[in-house]
Structure formats: C-alpha cells, structure tokens
Write a protein that holds these residues in place. Structure first.
Motif, mmCIF file in Angstrom:
data_model
loop_
_atom_site.group_PDB
_atom_site.id
_atom_site.type_symbol
_atom_site.label_atom_id
_atom_site.label_comp_id
_atom_site.label_asym_id
_atom_site.label_seq_id
_atom_site.Cartn_x
_atom_site.Cartn_y
_atom_site.Cartn_z
ATOM 1 N N ILE A 1 5.371 -37.951 53.058
ATOM 2 C CA ILE A 1 4.770 -38.493 51.835
ATOM 3 C C ILE A 1 4.411 -37.336 50.907
ATOM 4 C CG2 ILE A 1 2.868 -39.848 50.905
ATOM 5 C CD1 ILE A 1 2.782 -41.340 53.529
ATOM 6 N N MET B 1 5.458 -47.356 60.212
ATOM 7 C CA MET B 1 4.998 -46.213 59.411
ATOM 8 C C MET B 1 6.119 -45.705 58.525
ATOM 9 S SD MET B 1 2.827 -43.635 61.765
ATOM 10 C CE MET B 1 2.320 -42.572 60.435
ATOM 11 N N GLU B 2 7.296 -45.604 59.151
ATOM 12 C CA GLU B 2 8.425 -45.064 58.415
ATOM 13 C C GLU B 2 8.812 -45.985 57.254
ATOM 14 O OE1 GLU B 2 12.141 -43.315 57.445
ATOM 15 O OE2 GLU B 2 11.818 -45.405 57.996
ATOM 16 N N LEU C 1 5.271 -37.804 59.335
ATOM 17 C CA LEU C 1 5.546 -38.807 58.300
ATOM 18 C C LEU C 1 4.593 -38.625 57.123
ATOM 19 C CD1 LEU C 1 6.405 -42.133 60.090
ATOM 20 C CD2 LEU C 1 7.871 -40.667 58.756
ATOM 21 N N PHE C 2 3.335 -38.246 57.432
ATOM 22 C CA PHE C 2 2.414 -37.967 56.328
ATOM 23 C C PHE C 2 2.908 -36.780 55.517
ATOM 24 C CE2 PHE C 2 -0.352 -40.498 59.026
ATOM 25 C CZ PHE C 2 -0.865 -41.355 58.076
ATOM 26 N N ILE D 1 7.435 -36.200 49.133
ATOM 27 C CA ILE D 1 7.825 -37.091 48.035
ATOM 28 C C ILE D 1 6.975 -36.802 46.794
ATOM 29 C CG2 ILE D 1 7.936 -39.487 47.275
ATOM 30 C CD1 ILE D 1 8.325 -40.194 50.267
ATOM 31 N N ALA E 1 1.781 -47.398 56.218
ATOM 32 C CA ALA E 1 1.899 -46.273 57.152
ATOM 33 C C ALA E 1 0.667 -46.207 58.058
ATOM 34 C CB ALA E 1 2.072 -44.966 56.385
ATOM 35 N N LEU E 2 -0.513 -46.404 57.465
ATOM 36 C CA LEU E 2 -1.732 -46.345 58.284
ATOM 37 C C LEU E 2 -1.789 -47.498 59.280
ATOM 38 C CD1 LEU E 2 -4.305 -45.276 55.571
ATOM 39 C CD2 LEU E 2 -3.455 -43.913 57.459
ATOM 40 N N TRP F 1 11.524 -29.784 56.892
ATOM 41 C CA TRP F 1 10.865 -30.926 57.552
ATOM 42 C C TRP F 1 11.776 -31.524 58.616
ATOM 43 C CZ3 TRP F 1 11.920 -36.104 58.209
ATOM 44 C CH2 TRP F 1 10.847 -36.923 58.550
ATOM 45 N N ILE F 2 13.054 -31.697 58.256
ATOM 46 C CA ILE F 2 13.969 -32.323 59.202
ATOM 47 C C ILE F 2 14.178 -31.444 60.426
ATOM 48 C CG2 ILE F 2 16.401 -32.910 59.498
ATOM 49 C CD1 ILE F 2 16.121 -34.009 56.555
ATOM 50 N N VAL G 1 6.622 -45.236 54.400
ATOM 51 C CA VAL G 1 7.056 -44.031 53.683
ATOM 52 C C VAL G 1 8.270 -44.339 52.812
ATOM 53 C CG1 VAL G 1 7.899 -41.696 53.965
ATOM 54 C CG2 VAL G 1 6.124 -42.540 55.455
ATOM 55 N N ILE H 1 1.171 -46.435 51.596
ATOM 56 C CA ILE H 1 0.284 -45.647 52.456
ATOM 57 C C ILE H 1 -0.438 -46.563 53.433
ATOM 58 C CG2 ILE H 1 -1.640 -44.040 52.517
ATOM 59 C CD1 ILE H 1 0.458 -42.717 51.067
ATOM 60 N N ILE I 1 -3.285 -33.035 46.829
ATOM 61 C CA ILE I 1 -3.029 -34.146 47.762
ATOM 62 C C ILE I 1 -1.758 -33.877 48.555
ATOM 63 C CG2 ILE I 1 -2.449 -36.589 47.898
ATOM 64 C CD1 ILE I 1 -4.238 -36.960 45.422
ATOM 65 N N ILE J 1 17.095 -38.294 57.283
ATOM 66 C CA ILE J 1 15.869 -38.894 57.800
ATOM 67 C C ILE J 1 16.183 -40.088 58.685
ATOM 68 C CG2 ILE J 1 13.837 -40.208 57.104
ATOM 69 C CD1 ILE J 1 13.827 -38.255 54.663
ATOM 70 N N MET K 1 8.344 -43.780 43.998
ATOM 71 C CA MET K 1 7.830 -42.505 43.480
ATOM 72 C C MET K 1 8.955 -41.620 42.967
ATOM 73 S SD MET K 1 4.663 -41.790 43.288
ATOM 74 C CE MET K 1 4.371 -40.047 43.484
ATOM 75 N N ALA K 2 9.893 -41.333 43.843
ATOM 76 C CA ALA K 2 10.964 -40.418 43.465
ATOM 77 C C ALA K 2 12.112 -40.666 44.401
ATOM 78 C CB ALA K 2 10.483 -38.978 43.613
ATOM 79 N N GLU K 3 13.300 -40.882 43.846
ATOM 80 C CA GLU K 3 14.428 -41.031 44.753
ATOM 81 C C GLU K 3 14.807 -39.648 45.250
ATOM 82 O OE1 GLU K 3 15.809 -41.995 41.263
ATOM 83 O OE2 GLU K 3 14.079 -43.339 41.401
ATOM 84 N N MET K 4 14.707 -39.481 46.553
ATOM 85 C CA MET K 4 15.091 -38.190 47.122
ATOM 86 C C MET K 4 16.610 -38.088 47.045
ATOM 87 S SD MET K 4 12.239 -37.020 48.091
ATOM 88 C CE MET K 4 12.418 -35.791 49.351
ATOM 89 N N TYR L 1 8.026 -33.631 45.233
ATOM 90 C CA TYR L 1 9.290 -33.807 44.520
ATOM 91 C C TYR L 1 9.055 -34.460 43.161
ATOM 92 C CZ TYR L 1 14.183 -35.000 43.785
ATOM 93 O OH TYR L 1 15.431 -35.101 43.284
ATOM 94 N N LEU M 1 -1.611 -39.166 39.336
ATOM 95 C CA LEU M 1 -0.346 -39.126 40.055
ATOM 96 C C LEU M 1 0.530 -40.321 39.694
ATOM 97 C CD1 LEU M 1 0.771 -37.221 42.174
ATOM 98 C CD2 LEU M 1 -0.120 -38.718 43.924
ATOM 99 N N ALA N 1 -2.930 -33.489 42.024
ATOM 100 C CA ALA N 1 -1.788 -34.086 42.701
ATOM 101 C C ALA N 1 -1.196 -33.106 43.701
ATOM 102 C CB ALA N 1 -0.739 -34.492 41.680
ATOM 103 N N ARG O 1 9.885 -32.787 39.592
ATOM 104 C CA ARG O 1 10.871 -33.343 38.673
ATOM 105 C C ARG O 1 10.354 -33.350 37.250
ATOM 106 N NH1 ARG O 1 12.743 -39.123 40.136
ATOM 107 N NH2 ARG O 1 10.536 -39.162 39.713
ATOM 108 N N PHE P 1 7.194 -46.059 49.723
ATOM 109 C CA PHE P 1 6.589 -45.076 48.832
ATOM 110 C C PHE P 1 7.665 -44.290 48.092
ATOM 111 C CE2 PHE P 1 4.197 -41.150 48.012
ATOM 112 C CZ PHE P 1 3.074 -41.691 47.430
ATOM 113 N N SER P 2 8.699 -43.883 48.840
ATOM 114 C CA SER P 2 9.722 -43.040 48.219
ATOM 115 C C SER P 2 10.617 -43.832 47.277
ATOM 116 C CB SER P 2 10.557 -42.335 49.281
ATOM 117 O OG SER P 2 11.481 -43.225 49.841
ATOM 118 N N ALA Q 1 -6.626 -39.752 42.768
ATOM 119 C CA ALA Q 1 -5.253 -39.393 42.469
ATOM 120 C C ALA Q 1 -4.721 -40.176 41.276
ATOM 121 C CB ALA Q 1 -4.382 -39.626 43.687
#
Lengths: 493, 225
Positions: A180, B165-166, A176-177, A183, B142-143, A138-139, B169, B139, A217, B187, B176-179, A186, B125, A214, A190, B172-173, B122
């Motif tokens: 998401i 937007m960023e 950016l979508f 994420i 972002a929209l 992605w990067i 995101v 989300i 999506i 990023i 949800m999940a720590e990258m 990921y 999720l 999921a 996990r 969200f992160s 969802a």
C-alpha cells in the motif's frame, strides 16, 4: 561487458533450479556432495564476481531502459556481506547437511529441494540488492520469505511447519502494508514526473518536492513490511521461533543475510525521507522504533533456555540498534551502521555455526544439556564465547567500534535516550554472561558422552570468522573505509 | 464512458457488496462456502476493474480484470477446494480471541477509524470523495483480512484471510494509481506461490489424517522450546 553482470549474477542459481526441475527424479544426481560442491563453487564465483565489479567497474551502473536494476556502492557492499556469509554457509553445509541426512533428520529425497532453495535464495537475495525499483525490491523480498520458509521446513517436524507458517503469514501480511505504501509512493511520484517511476535514484532526486504528510504515511507503511522482514518489534514474533527451528546453517543465513535486506530497504528509504519536509519527524520515529526493538529483547533474553533462541533475540536487539543508527542519520553514524552490519552478520554466523555443532553433540539446544563442553567441542565452545563477546561489542571486536560510535551519535541527539539504551545494553550483556556461565559451568558428568566428530568443513568456517573478526576489530582496511564513505556520500548525507 | 451519476452508483453498489463479502468471510464457518465467498469477492473486484476500464479506457485496467478473473475467481478457489478434499476437514469452528459477532463489531469500528484517519490526517492524499472512499474500504478490507488471520485456527482459513488482505490492496491500487502491468503480474505470481506453499504446509497442520501426524512427530528431538 558490464551489461552482462546482471546475467552473470543470476545464471548459476537459475540453471541449477531448472536442472533440478527438468531432470526426472533419478536422472540428476540427488547426491548431496555434488549439489554441495556446486553451491560452494556458486558462492565463490559470486564473491569473485563482486570483487571484479567492485574494482573494475565505474559505479553506479544502470541496467535496462527503465533503470530497473542498478549496481551502486551500497548494493555492492550488501552483496559482499551476503556472499561472504553464503560462502561460509555453503562450506559449513557440506558436513552439517551430510550428517543430518545420515541420521535421517532430513530425508534423502529432500536433498534436491534443500540445495535448490539454498542456491535460488542466494540469487534472489542478490537480485533484491540489485533492484533499483521499490516494487521490484518488494517482490524479491517476498520471494526471500518463501524460499527461506522452504529451508525451515526441510526438517519435517510439526514445530518447523508452525514456525515456517508464522514466518510466512507475519512477513507477508506486513509486506502487503508495504505494498500500500508503494502504491501511495507511486501516486505521489506520478504527480512530480510524467509516467512516474519508483526507482531509488529517481526518488532520491525528487525527494525535496514530495508532499510531506503523504510521504510520511507511505514511509510508515513501507517501514511495517521492511521492519517485519528484519524482525523489528512489534513484528518480531516470528524471528526467535524460525531461527531456533531452522537447521543451524539456515539460521545463520536468516540472521546474517536476510535481516540485512529489510534494513537495507529502510536505509534507502531514510535517505529519501531526510530530504523531505517530514524528515525530522520520521527521524524520531525511527529512533523510537529502534529503542523499542532493543527494549523487548533486553527483557526476554535472561529467561531463555534455548541457545539458538537466545542468539535470535540478540539479533532483534542488533536490528534495533541499526534502525536507531539509521534514524540518527548523520554521516558519521551511518558509516558505523554500515560497518555494524558486516560485524553483526559475521558474528551471528559464527554463533549459529557453533550452536549447530552443539546441537549435534548434545542433540538439544538447551543450555543445561551442555556438559564438558571444552573437552568435547573446544572449537565450538570458543566460537560461542568469542561470538557472544563480539555481539556484545567487547573491545578488539568490530562491533565495539560501531556500537561506540552509534551511541556517541545518540548522545549528540538525546542524552536521555543514551542513558536508556546504555541501561538496556547493560541488561543484555548481563543476560549473555548469565547464559554462558550457566552453560559452561555445568558439573562434570559421570556418564561419558560420545564425542561428536565434527567434520572439518564445519570447523574451518568458524576459525575463519574468528580470525576475520579479530582482524577487523584491530584494523580497518583502507579500501573498506573508502567504500563506506562513498556509500554515505551516495545516499546524500 | 458512462454517465457520472450511474457510474458513481455502480461503484458504490460494488463497494457495499465487497463489504458484505468481507463480513461473510469473517464469520463463515464452512470452508467450502468460505472459498466461494472469496471467489465472489474477487469477481466483484474484476467487475469493478471493467467498469473503471469503460469509464477511463486505460487498457491496464482490462488486463487487471482478466488476470483477477482467471487467477482469483477460478484458479485459486479451485485449488483450495482440491486441497480441502485431501485434508478431509470440512469446517473451521474455532475462533480465537474473537467471536463472530464481536469480529463484525470490530470491523465496523475499523472502517470508522480508518475513515477518521484518512479524512483528518491524510486528507491531501485523496483528490475526491470517491478515491477517499476507496482508500477507506481498501485499507479496512486489508485489516479485516488480517483479523481473519489471527482469529482463525485453521491454516487454510488464515490463507483466505491473507487473500482477502490482498484483495483490499488490489482495490486500493485500482483507484489510486495503476501500477505498471508487469508488476501486477509479478504480484499475482507471488500470491500464487504463497498460496501453494501455505496449502502444502496446511497439510501438515490441518490434516485430520492420523498417520500424517505420526510421521511428523517422529523427529522428536527437534521438539523443544
């Protein structure tokens, strides 16, 4: 030895950029000939390296502890296509950029910027194919947007800035979508394995146990970004403008290499998707997305008056066809999808190179400015005509084989879909005919135009591509077929 | 560790603040305040990351908070202010397609639609209600940022839309999940490069300086459809 391959791939590009940054304004030669020679050597060095890895290494090879980078047959094949296009572009750029500099369309002070971005883009593209991790991929994909945006604004017209901005904003917002999606992927991952990782090979391995909805999506979110990068409808609006404003050598890269990166991501993702419980739904999703991406350009092509925009719309159509083929996801079709990528990249490079010569000759991309084409620029004229035939998939060209087989796969899936796509392809073919007839049928002009003396470095790539296309259309080397079969096998189809 | 009820209250309060800043970003006409609001929004995100760090104790969250604070609340707004001084434009008055009032209305509808989508489709999720809420707000943010990108005329405002937007995101992160942290850093670097590039490009489009426009239009032959 093989561990150093990664470094060997990135060093020349990074070195050049460092040299350009740290040498003052005047110390490092700003001479375009020197920088171009470096680019050509760089491109051929990477081509050689790719062949060495292809024949010498036992694939797949993983790098680093977390397996963040890997070389497998698919990434190597994509790198091969990219390096071939880059070699040709680097040679073509020699004459093309020199002439643009001489007439002042590119300022001399920007030569370093152009070649720096050109070489770094090359490195980043190779890295994006080598990245084994979705987030890293992605990067690098984002970085390709930035660098190619730089290459578009090298011609300092207001329209170029607008085109570049449009590209950056559409591609980055869509990406950016995608993020998401990453994420979510990921988080799902996990749950399956401790610590979680986003490596393509891990994803492929745990695919059957991923929860369906999921994952669906995440797939669609990722598809938005990758699709925007490869110009799929409805995220295609940046593509015609960016391709027509950019210098022709950059347009060839955008169309021949950059669009492939997004398709590569979709291909990998689909390999994972087919093994999940929602595989069949996503299959239909991809097929419909592909058909829509053929539909929109089919109705846009006939009205175009700008050669480069015309070629760009045809790229959207081909990306649609590729996604359609990926959606069909049968081994036979995928084989031809991969082959189609090669054929498409070469044909689009040929078309944009020819259009570049026409732009220098007539100082316009419009078809009605083209006069006495066969007398003034015989090679570019043949390039444009043969390139168009090749893109349409006329027999004797490689795209004929791949298009035929993708359509045959579609016939197995849905007859109605086949009829629709055939109708659309018919419209596209007539638009091509309409355009070419209008362009080359213009009356002899009384006023004698001065012949643009095309440099040899702009002619040879065109001759080379025509020869390669004709050879590939008649004879598929055994090694290539083995490679493609191996890739389809690796992806688990 | 904080008391669960207080923790939930704090987080909910921060959500409301974030939505408030988003509404301001959509409607604000003065560019200077726009950047300040963006800085405030990023600050709220940083605070949220710190609250989460205190609650869960993941070191990653602390790093994200510091990174957000340094880059998004300090560096990027300062940089944007600097760019603004150079292009001598103070306000972005034009709204394309949408008036400020209808933008707000649409963003309210957006939040609702995203909520419906997440609860109905969802559902599996999101483990608990808090994460569901984060998903919805992230989300929706972002929209809303995307809405700023296409409804505003000036490039510099569009850039703020992208930044919003960023932020969505990032929100969200966070939950949800720590990258892995290295990816977060990459990023942010990528974000910085986009900002610098679009700011440089904004010189060409937004600039009020006449001579700059003349210089750009000199290359007439490339200007054709």
């Amino acid at each position: 030895m093989i561990d150093l391959t990664m470094l060997a791939y990135c060093i020349p590009g990074l070195l050049l950029v460092l040299a350009l940054i740290f040498s003052g304004r005047n110390k490092f030669p700003a001479n375009d000939a020197v920088l171009n020679t470096f680019s050509i050597i760089h491109a051929f060095y990477l081509l050689g390296l790719t062949f060495v890895v292809l024949f010498g290494a036992k694939l797949p090879v993983y790098f680093m502890e977390g397996r963040y980078f890997a070389i497998d047959r698919l990434s190597l094949y994509e790198i091969l296509i990219a390096t071939i296009v880059f070699c040709l572009s680097a040679i073509y750029a020699r004459g093309y950029i020199r002439d643009l500099l001489n007439i002042g369309e590119i300022e001399r002070t920007n030569t370093r910027l152009f070649y720096g971005a050109f070489n770094l883009l090359f490195t980043v593209i190779v890295l994006s194919f080598l990245a084994n991790n979705v987030a890293l991929y992605w990067i690098f994909l984002e970085l390709t947007t930035l660098l190619s945006a730089l290459l578009i604004i090298i011609l300092k017209a207001r329209e170029n800035i607008t085109a570049s901005l449009k590209y950056v904003f559409i591609a980055s917002s869509a990406m950016l979508f995608s993020f998401i999606g990453i994420i979510i992927l990921y988080a799902l991952n996990r749950d399956q394995i401790a610590d979680g990782n986003l490596n393509w090979d891990t994803l492929l391995a745990i695919a059957p146990s991923l929860p369906g909805t999921a994952f669906g999506i995440a797939f669609i979110l990722l598809f938005i970004g990758f699709g925007a990068k490869s110009g799929l409808v409805p995220f295609h609006t940046w593509l015609p403008i960016a391709h027509s404003r950019a210098p022709s050598v950059v347009s060839a890269l955008l169309s021949g290499v950059l669009l492939n990166i997004g398709i590569y991501g979709i291909l990998r993702l689909n390999a994972v998707a087919t093994q999940t419980s929602v595989g069949d739904n996503l299959k239909v999703f991809l097929i419909v997305a592909g058909i829509i991406s053929i539909l929109v350009p089919a109705f846009c092509l006939a009205a175009r008056t700008n050669s480069k925009k015309f070629i760009a719309f045809s790229s959207i159509e081909h990306m649609g066809l590729l996604v359609l083929g990926i959606g069909l996801s049968s081994p036979a079709v995928l084989f031809w999808v991969l082959f189609h990528m090669l054929g498409h990249s070469l044909s689009k490079t040929l078309l944009f190179f020819s259009a570049g010569i026409f732009h220098r000759q007539y100082e316009s991309n419009k078809y009605f400015q083209i006069k006495n084409a066969f007398k003034l620029q015989p090679l570019a004229s043949w390039g444009l005509i043969l390139g168009s035939l090749s893109v349409l998939g006329v027999p004797l060209f490689p795209i004929f084989l791949s298009k035929l087989n993708i359509l045959a796969g579609l016939a197995d899936f849905s007859l109605a879909g086949l009829v629709i796509v055939l109708l659309l392809l018919f419209i596209i073919a007539s638009s091509f005919g309409y355009y070419l007839v209008r362009a080359f049928n213009s009356k002899e002009d009384e006023t004698e135009l001065k012949v643009y003396n095309t440099p040899k470095s702009m002619k040879w790539p065109i001759v080379f591509i025509i020869v390669i296309l004709l050879v590939l259309g008649l004879y598929m080397p055994g090694g290539l077929a083995d490679l493609l079969n191996g890739i389809v096998n690796d992806l688990g189809f | 560790m904080i008391d669960t009820i207080i923790f939930n209250d704090i987080i909910h309060g921060l959500f409301v603040l974030i939505l408030g800043t988003a509404a301001l970003i959509i409607t604000q006409r003065s560019l200077t305040s726009l950047f300040n609001i963006y800085a405030a929004q990023s600050l709220i995100l940083a605070v949220m990351a710190i609250v989460l760090f205190i609650e869960y104790g993941t070191l990653n969250l602390l790093f994200i908070a510091i990174l957000t604070l340094a880059v998004k609340t300090i560096f990027i707004p300062l940089f944007l202010h600097k760019v603004l001084k150079r292009i001598s434009v103070k306000r972005d008055l034009q709204f394309m397609f949408l008036s400020p009032a209808s933008s707000i209305l649409i963003s309210a509808i957006l939040i609702f639609v995203v909520y419906l989508f997440f609860t109905n489709i969802a559902g599996d999720l999101f483990a608990d209600r808090l994460i569901l809420l984060v998903g919805v707000i992230g989300i929706a943010l972002a929209l809303m940022g995307m809405m700023v990108i296409f409804s505003r005329k000036r490039v510099i405002t569009k850039t703020v839309g992208y930044l919003t937007m960023e932020n969505g995101v990032l929100l969200f992160s966070l939950f949800m999940a720590e990258m892995p942290f290295i990816i977060e850093i990459l990023i942010v670097l990528d974000l910085l490069m986009i900002i610098v590039l679009s700011a440089v490009l904004a010189f060409g489009i937004d600039s009020g300086m006449e001579e700059f426009h003349k210089k750009l239009n000199r290359l007439g032959i490339w200007i054709e459809d």
